[in-house]
Design a protein around this motif. Sequence first.
Motif, PDB file in Angstrom:
ATOM      1  N   GLN A  88      45.079  35.272  40.791  1.00  0.00           N
ATOM      2  CA  GLN A  88      44.388  34.009  40.615  1.00  0.00           C
ATOM      3  C   GLN A  88      45.256  33.177  39.694  1.00  0.00           C
ATOM      4  OE1 GLN A  88      41.155  32.607  41.793  1.00  0.00           O
ATOM      5  NE2 GLN A  88      41.806  34.115  43.316  1.00  0.00           N
ATOM      6  N   GLY A  89      45.952  32.217  40.288  1.00  0.00           N
ATOM      7  CA  GLY A  89      46.855  31.392  39.502  1.00  0.00           C
ATOM      8  C   GLY A  89      47.951  32.221  38.866  1.00  0.00           C
ATOM      9  N   ALA A  90      48.062  32.129  37.545  1.00  0.00           N
ATOM     10  CA  ALA A  90      49.112  32.852  36.824  1.00  0.00           C
ATOM     11  C   ALA A  90      48.762  34.306  36.576  1.00  0.00           C
ATOM     12  CB  ALA A  90      49.399  32.155  35.494  1.00  0.00           C
ATOM     13  N   ASP A  91      47.522  34.692  36.854  1.00  0.00           N
ATOM     14  CA  ASP A  91      47.108  36.090  36.693  1.00  0.00           C
ATOM     15  C   ASP A  91      47.461  36.840  37.974  1.00  0.00           C
ATOM     16  OD1 ASP A  91      45.994  35.663  34.149  1.00  0.00           O
ATOM     17  OD2 ASP A  91      44.099  35.001  35.023  1.00  0.00           O
ATOM     18  N   VAL A  92      48.453  37.719  37.886  1.00  0.00           N
ATOM     19  CA  VAL A  92      48.997  38.360  39.084  1.00  0.00           C
ATOM     20  C   VAL A  92      48.812  39.871  39.016  1.00  0.00           C
ATOM     21  CG1 VAL A  92      51.079  38.709  40.475  1.00  0.00           C
ATOM     22  CG2 VAL A  92      50.704  36.516  39.320  1.00  0.00           C
ATOM     23  N   GLY A  93      48.394  40.457  40.128  1.00  0.00           N
ATOM     24  CA  GLY A  93      48.230  41.901  40.224  1.00  0.00           C
ATOM     25  C   GLY A  93      46.948  42.245  40.952  1.00  0.00           C
ATOM     26  N   PRO A  94      46.852  43.459  41.482  1.00  0.00           N
ATOM     27  CA  PRO A  94      45.655  43.853  42.230  1.00  0.00           C
ATOM     28  C   PRO A  94      44.392  43.875  41.390  1.00  0.00           C
ATOM     29  CG  PRO A  94      47.102  45.748  41.846  1.00  0.00           C
ATOM     30  CD  PRO A  94      47.875  44.527  41.470  1.00  0.00           C
ATOM     31  N   GLN A  95      44.537  43.946  40.080  1.00  0.00           N
ATOM     32  CA  GLN A  95      43.359  43.906  39.209  1.00  0.00           C
ATOM     33  C   GLN A  95      42.698  42.523  39.217  1.00  0.00           C
ATOM     34  OE1 GLN A  95      46.523  44.028  38.258  1.00  0.00           O
ATOM     35  NE2 GLN A  95      46.863  43.338  36.158  1.00  0.00           N
ATOM     36  N   TYR A  96      43.403  41.515  39.762  1.00  0.00           N
ATOM     37  CA  TYR A  96      42.862  40.156  39.868  1.00  0.00           C
ATOM     38  C   TYR A  96      42.515  39.798  41.311  1.00  0.00           C
ATOM     39  CZ  TYR A  96      44.784  39.817  35.153  1.00  0.00           C
ATOM     40  OH  TYR A  96      45.066  40.037  33.838  1.00  0.00           O
ATOM     41  N   ARG A  97      42.350  40.794  42.154  1.00  0.00           N
ATOM     42  CA  ARG A  97      42.064  40.518  43.558  1.00  0.00           C
ATOM     43  C   ARG A  97      40.660  39.942  43.752  1.00  0.00           C
ATOM     44  NH1 ARG A  97      41.632  46.037  42.819  1.00  0.00           N
ATOM     45  NH2 ARG A  97      39.833  47.163  43.705  1.00  0.00           N
ATOM     46  N   SER A  98      40.491  39.295  44.866  1.00  0.00           N
ATOM     47  CA  SER A  98      39.196  38.783  45.271  1.00  0.00           C
ATOM     48  C   SER A  98      38.468  39.883  46.031  1.00  0.00           C
ATOM     49  CB  SER A  98      39.370  37.557  46.178  1.00  0.00           C
ATOM     50  OG  SER A  98      38.144  37.141  46.729  1.00  0.00           O
ATOM     51  N   ALA A  99      37.292  40.295  45.541  1.00  0.00           N
ATOM     52  CA  ALA A  99      36.587  41.411  46.162  1.00  0.00           C
ATOM     53  C   ALA A  99      35.085  41.291  45.978  1.00  0.00           C
ATOM     54  CB  ALA A  99      37.066  42.742  45.585  1.00  0.00           C
ATOM     55  N   ILE A 100      34.375  41.708  46.999  1.00  0.00           N
ATOM     56  CA  ILE A 100      32.928  41.878  46.930  1.00  0.00           C
ATOM     57  C   ILE A 100      32.665  43.378  46.994  1.00  0.00           C
ATOM     58  CG2 ILE A 100      30.713  41.457  48.066  1.00  0.00           C
ATOM     59  CD1 ILE A 100      32.066  38.911  49.285  1.00  0.00           C
ATOM     60  N   PHE A 101      32.093  43.920  45.934  1.00  0.00           N
ATOM     61  CA  PHE A 101      31.773  45.346  45.894  1.00  0.00           C
ATOM     62  C   PHE A 101      30.315  45.503  46.331  1.00  0.00           C
ATOM     63  CE2 PHE A 101      35.412  45.000  43.082  1.00  0.00           C
ATOM     64  CZ  PHE A 101      36.164  46.121  43.427  1.00  0.00           C
ATOM     65  N   TYR A 102      30.139  45.848  47.587  1.00  0.00           N
ATOM     66  CA  TYR A 102      28.782  45.898  48.132  1.00  0.00           C
ATOM     67  C   TYR A 102      28.102  47.219  47.781  1.00  0.00           C
ATOM     68  CZ  TYR A 102      31.080  48.445  51.992  1.00  0.00           C
ATOM     69  OH  TYR A 102      31.801  49.353  52.736  1.00  0.00           O
ATOM     70  N   GLY A 120      43.330  28.100  53.813  1.00  0.00           N
ATOM     71  CA  GLY A 120      44.063  29.334  54.050  1.00  0.00           C
ATOM     72  C   GLY A 120      43.105  30.427  54.476  1.00  0.00           C
ATOM     73  N   ALA A 121      43.669  31.558  54.845  1.00  0.00           N
ATOM     74  CA  ALA A 121      42.840  32.690  55.264  1.00  0.00           C
ATOM     75  C   ALA A 121      42.128  33.307  54.064  1.00  0.00           C
ATOM     76  CB  ALA A 121      43.700  33.745  55.954  1.00  0.00           C
ATOM     77  N   ILE A 122      40.932  33.810  54.287  1.00  0.00           N
ATOM     78  CA  ILE A 122      40.192  34.487  53.225  1.00  0.00           C
ATOM     79  C   ILE A 122      40.856  35.816  52.911  1.00  0.00           C
ATOM     80  CG2 ILE A 122      37.982  35.541  52.593  1.00  0.00           C
ATOM     81  CD1 ILE A 122      36.628  33.531  54.452  1.00  0.00           C
ATOM     82  N   ALA A 123      41.186  36.006  51.634  1.00  0.00           N
ATOM     83  CA  ALA A 123      41.831  37.247  51.197  1.00  0.00           C
ATOM     84  C   ALA A 123      40.836  38.236  50.600  1.00  0.00           C
ATOM     85  CB  ALA A 123      42.909  36.928  50.166  1.00  0.00           C
ATOM     86  N   THR A 124      39.586  37.845  50.481  1.00  0.00           N
ATOM     87  CA  THR A 124      38.558  38.664  49.854  1.00  0.00           C
ATOM     88  C   THR A 124      38.372  39.991  50.589  1.00  0.00           C
ATOM     89  OG1 THR A 124      37.421  36.628  49.218  1.00  0.00           O
ATOM     90  CG2 THR A 124      36.169  38.692  49.053  1.00  0.00           C
ATOM     91  N   THR A 125      38.358  41.057  49.831  1.00  0.00           N
ATOM     92  CA  THR A 125      38.113  42.376  50.419  1.00  0.00           C
ATOM     93  C   THR A 125      36.648  42.756  50.234  1.00  0.00           C
ATOM     94  OG1 THR A 125      38.713  43.524  48.360  1.00  0.00           O
ATOM     95  CG2 THR A 125      40.472  43.130  49.968  1.00  0.00           C
ATOM     96  N   LEU A 126      36.155  43.550  51.159  1.00  0.00           N
ATOM     97  CA  LEU A 126      34.825  44.137  51.038  1.00  0.00           C
ATOM     98  C   LEU A 126      35.016  45.608  50.723  1.00  0.00           C
ATOM     99  CD1 LEU A 126      32.911  42.551  54.048  1.00  0.00           C
ATOM    100  CD2 LEU A 126      32.697  41.978  51.634  1.00  0.00           C
ATOM    101  N   GLU A 127      34.524  46.021  49.557  1.00  0.00           N
ATOM    102  CA  GLU A 127      34.738  47.384  49.095  1.00  0.00           C
ATOM    103  C   GLU A 127      33.412  48.014  48.691  1.00  0.00           C
ATOM    104  OE1 GLU A 127      37.961  47.657  46.228  1.00  0.00           O
ATOM    105  OE2 GLU A 127      38.731  45.693  46.862  1.00  0.00           O
ATOM    106  N   PRO A 128      33.162  49.245  49.095  1.00  0.00           N
ATOM    107  CA  PRO A 128      31.914  49.899  48.678  1.00  0.00           C
ATOM    108  C   PRO A 128      31.899  50.109  47.168  1.00  0.00           C
ATOM    109  CG  PRO A 128      33.384  51.481  49.723  1.00  0.00           C
ATOM    110  CD  PRO A 128      34.001  50.130  49.930  1.00  0.00           C
ATOM    111  N   LEU A 129      30.769  49.833  46.566  1.00  0.00           N
ATOM    112  CA  LEU A 129      30.639  49.999  45.120  1.00  0.00           C
ATOM    113  C   LEU A 129      30.373  51.455  44.795  1.00  0.00           C
ATOM    114  CD1 LEU A 129      30.436  48.695  42.291  1.00  0.00           C
ATOM    115  CD2 LEU A 129      27.973  48.475  42.714  1.00  0.00           C
ATOM    116  N   GLU A 130      31.364  52.114  44.233  1.00  0.00           N
ATOM    117  CA  GLU A 130      31.185  53.495  43.776  1.00  0.00           C
ATOM    118  C   GLU A 130      30.543  53.517  42.393  1.00  0.00           C
ATOM    119  OE1 GLU A 130      31.701  55.909  45.761  1.00  0.00           O
ATOM    120  OE2 GLU A 130      32.744  54.781  47.344  1.00  0.00           O
TER     121      GLU A 130
END
Length: 210
Positions: free
Chosen positions: A118-132, A156-166
């Motif tokens: 997200q902007g200058a914050d780079v890395g998978p820890q800043y990913r767009s995700a919905i934890f369902y 642009g294409a939606i980059a949001t991931t859908l991930e099960p909430l553990e």
Amino acid sequence: MGLFGSKRDDGAFGLVSGSFPDPATDIDAAADKGVAVLAGGCFWCVEAVYLELDGVRSVVSGYAGGSPETADYNSVCSGRTGHAEAVEIRYDPQKISFGMLLKIFFSVAHDPTQVDRQGADVGPQYRSAIFYADDEQKRVAEAYMAQIDDAGVLDGAIATTLEPLEAFYEGEDYHQNYAARNPMQPYIAFTAAPKVQKLYKLYPEKTKGR
């Protein structure tokens, strides 16, 4: 400069002219458990937005997607834990729906077209995700993502991931309610505050009306 003091509106990134549609598919209030976990970059910013919504009871910043052993800020910042910075939102389904939380997520809280950043914050820890948390949340999220894609409101294409909430792991105390407690901090003034400002501009009827 307070949380609403910035004149900058950087919430327009990733968007084109046009309004985000209301969710056509949603969870019935009687069946909604009233808890959502979302990740959209720095949790300070996402937390700041959702704390302003009428019907939201609490917002906790923390981590989701990895193991309990690495659910701490220093580890997550490495980008190697599987965690994303996330917020746990507890809300009253009689006042605000899961689908409406998603509308705010995609249109205000972050840029859903950016991959692992997200902007200058780079890395998978800043990913767009919905934890369902269940199949209903997954169903509504999938439907709304398809709906906004069809509406063409993103450039642009939606980059949001859908991930099960553990599990959701609460973050350190100093991260909680960070924007409200540190309005003069430059990152808050120039990144979080414009998002809150945009929320009040676009959806004043959904806010607590400060």
